[in-house]
Design an enzyme around this catalytic site. Sequence first.
Site, PDB file in Angstrom:
ATOM      1  N   LEU A  20      38.690 -36.553  37.911  1.00  7.80           N
ATOM      2  CA  LEU A  20      39.019 -35.441  37.020  1.00  7.80           C
ATOM      3  C   LEU A  20      39.505 -34.213  37.784  1.00  7.80           C
ATOM      4  O   LEU A  20      40.289 -33.422  37.255  1.00  7.80           O
ATOM      5  CB  LEU A  20      37.789 -35.051  36.191  1.00  7.80           C
ATOM      6  CG  LEU A  20      37.242 -36.124  35.250  1.00  7.80           C
ATOM      7  CD1 LEU A  20      35.940 -35.660  34.622  1.00  7.80           C
ATOM      8  CD2 LEU A  20      38.268 -36.459  34.168  1.00  7.80           C
ATOM      9  N   GLY A  21      39.027 -34.047  39.002  1.00  5.15           N
ATOM     10  CA  GLY A  21      39.437 -32.876  39.766  1.00  5.15           C
ATOM     11  C   GLY A  21      38.757 -32.854  41.116  1.00  5.15           C
ATOM     12  O   GLY A  21      37.757 -33.523  41.359  1.00  5.15           O
ATOM     13  N   GLY A  23      37.748 -29.974  44.306  1.00  5.35           N
ATOM     14  CA  GLY A  23      37.698 -28.603  44.796  1.00  5.35           C
ATOM     15  C   GLY A  23      37.357 -28.573  46.273  1.00  5.35           C
ATOM     16  O   GLY A  23      37.375 -29.604  46.955  1.00  5.35           O
ATOM     17  N   MET A  25      34.503 -28.068  47.647  1.00  2.00           N
ATOM     18  CA  MET A  25      33.188 -28.611  47.994  1.00  2.00           C
ATOM     19  C   MET A  25      32.829 -29.904  47.279  1.00  2.00           C
ATOM     20  O   MET A  25      31.873 -30.565  47.669  1.00  2.00           O
ATOM     21  CB  MET A  25      32.100 -27.569  47.684  1.00  2.00           C
ATOM     22  CG  MET A  25      32.160 -26.328  48.533  1.00  2.00           C
ATOM     23  SD  MET A  25      30.747 -25.222  48.223  1.00  2.00           S
ATOM     24  CE  MET A  25      29.368 -26.284  48.694  1.00  2.00           C
ATOM     25  N   ALA A  26      33.572 -30.261  46.247  1.00  2.98           N
ATOM     26  CA  ALA A  26      33.119 -31.383  45.427  1.00  2.98           C
ATOM     27  C   ALA A  26      34.285 -32.079  44.738  1.00  2.98           C
ATOM     28  O   ALA A  26      35.388 -31.540  44.649  1.00  2.98           O
ATOM     29  CB  ALA A  26      32.113 -30.894  44.385  1.00  2.98           C
ATOM     30  N   GLU A  27      33.999 -33.296  44.263  1.00  3.38           N
ATOM     31  CA  GLU A  27      34.909 -34.054  43.411  1.00  3.38           C
ATOM     32  C   GLU A  27      34.213 -34.309  42.082  1.00  3.38           C
ATOM     33  O   GLU A  27      33.002 -34.502  42.036  1.00  3.38           O
ATOM     34  CB  GLU A  27      35.278 -35.404  44.033  1.00  3.38           C
ATOM     35  CG  GLU A  27      36.245 -35.333  45.186  1.00  3.38           C
ATOM     36  CD  GLU A  27      36.641 -36.726  45.676  1.00  3.38           C
ATOM     37  OE1 GLU A  27      36.258 -37.727  45.026  1.00  3.38           O
ATOM     38  OE2 GLU A  27      37.317 -36.800  46.719  1.00  3.38           O
ATOM     39  N   LYS A  43      29.569 -35.198  39.478  1.00  7.32           N
ATOM     40  CA  LYS A  43      30.021 -34.248  40.481  1.00  7.32           C
ATOM     41  C   LYS A  43      29.441 -34.657  41.834  1.00  7.32           C
ATOM     42  O   LYS A  43      28.211 -34.716  42.003  1.00  7.32           O
ATOM     43  CB  LYS A  43      29.594 -32.829  40.120  1.00  7.32           C
ATOM     44  CG  LYS A  43      30.186 -31.765  41.033  1.00  7.32           C
ATOM     45  CD  LYS A  43      29.903 -30.364  40.509  1.00  7.32           C
ATOM     46  CE  LYS A  43      30.591 -29.309  41.370  1.00  7.32           C
ATOM     47  NZ  LYS A  43      30.394 -27.941  40.830  1.00  7.32           N
ATOM     48  N   ASP A 133      31.713 -16.614  38.395  1.00  8.10           N
ATOM     49  CA  ASP A 133      33.081 -17.136  38.555  1.00  8.10           C
ATOM     50  C   ASP A 133      33.645 -17.525  37.189  1.00  8.10           C
ATOM     51  O   ASP A 133      34.121 -18.641  36.992  1.00  8.10           O
ATOM     52  CB  ASP A 133      33.075 -18.340  39.495  1.00  8.10           C
ATOM     53  CG  ASP A 133      34.484 -18.711  39.966  1.00  8.10           C
ATOM     54  OD1 ASP A 133      35.386 -17.856  39.887  1.00  8.10           O
ATOM     55  OD2 ASP A 133      34.680 -19.853  40.416  1.00  8.10           O
TER      56      ASP A 133
END
Length: 227
Positions: A20-21, A23, A25-27, A43, A133
């Site tokens: 899905l995405g 970043g 620090m994470a997938e 996550k 954020d």
Amino acid sequence: MQDLTEGSRLADRYTLRRLLGRGGMAELWAADDSRAGAVVALKFLDPGLAADEGHRRRFHDEWRRASRLMHPHIVRVFEYHDDESRPCYALQYLDGPPFQELAGKGLDAILRPAGLLADALRYAHGKDIVHGDLTARNVLLDGRGAPYLADFGVARRAGERGGGGTPAAASPEQRAGEPAHPADDVYAFGVLLHEMLFNAPPGDGGLPQRTAGGEPLPGAVARLLEC
């Protein structure tokens, strides 16, 4: 943990569907949960960071903070899996369009979900949590268009210091490194609302009197954005 690929089976219950995405620090992956009989999101902490105990602790703290929040418009967080090479946790999967798709549409289309989002922030602040954020990418929609506040990765307790967040949405106090305060989220909410109503971030030219869709800006909304 094995490499993450579509069809991978994890924890004897999850089958990965699609990425899905990703970043810094994470997938985030969509996955079928055979135990719950539902689709969830998973996550995963980046494997390069998982070797560091500090990053693992922060990732677990992120899960712990978010798992305490039970509000109809905050993404639900489920089980944590402390895999040695790649810890992960499960959360609510949402299949609607991105929140950004509402930008520039009618006042009603934007203000209704914005009001629900504001209530989610009120609830989080009541739990002493500052999101830190609040941006359009961290608001998800379900198939009916209802909004959900997501990603508490840089969230802090009120009064706690910490970094992270999107500079364009950060309050002056947040950019100066001052302790977290609910007002930081209120500031970011105003920036987000401006972007959604006018298809642009706040600028130096003053507040527009009409939305991107040509509707007159209500006085109450104008006062909020001018604060």
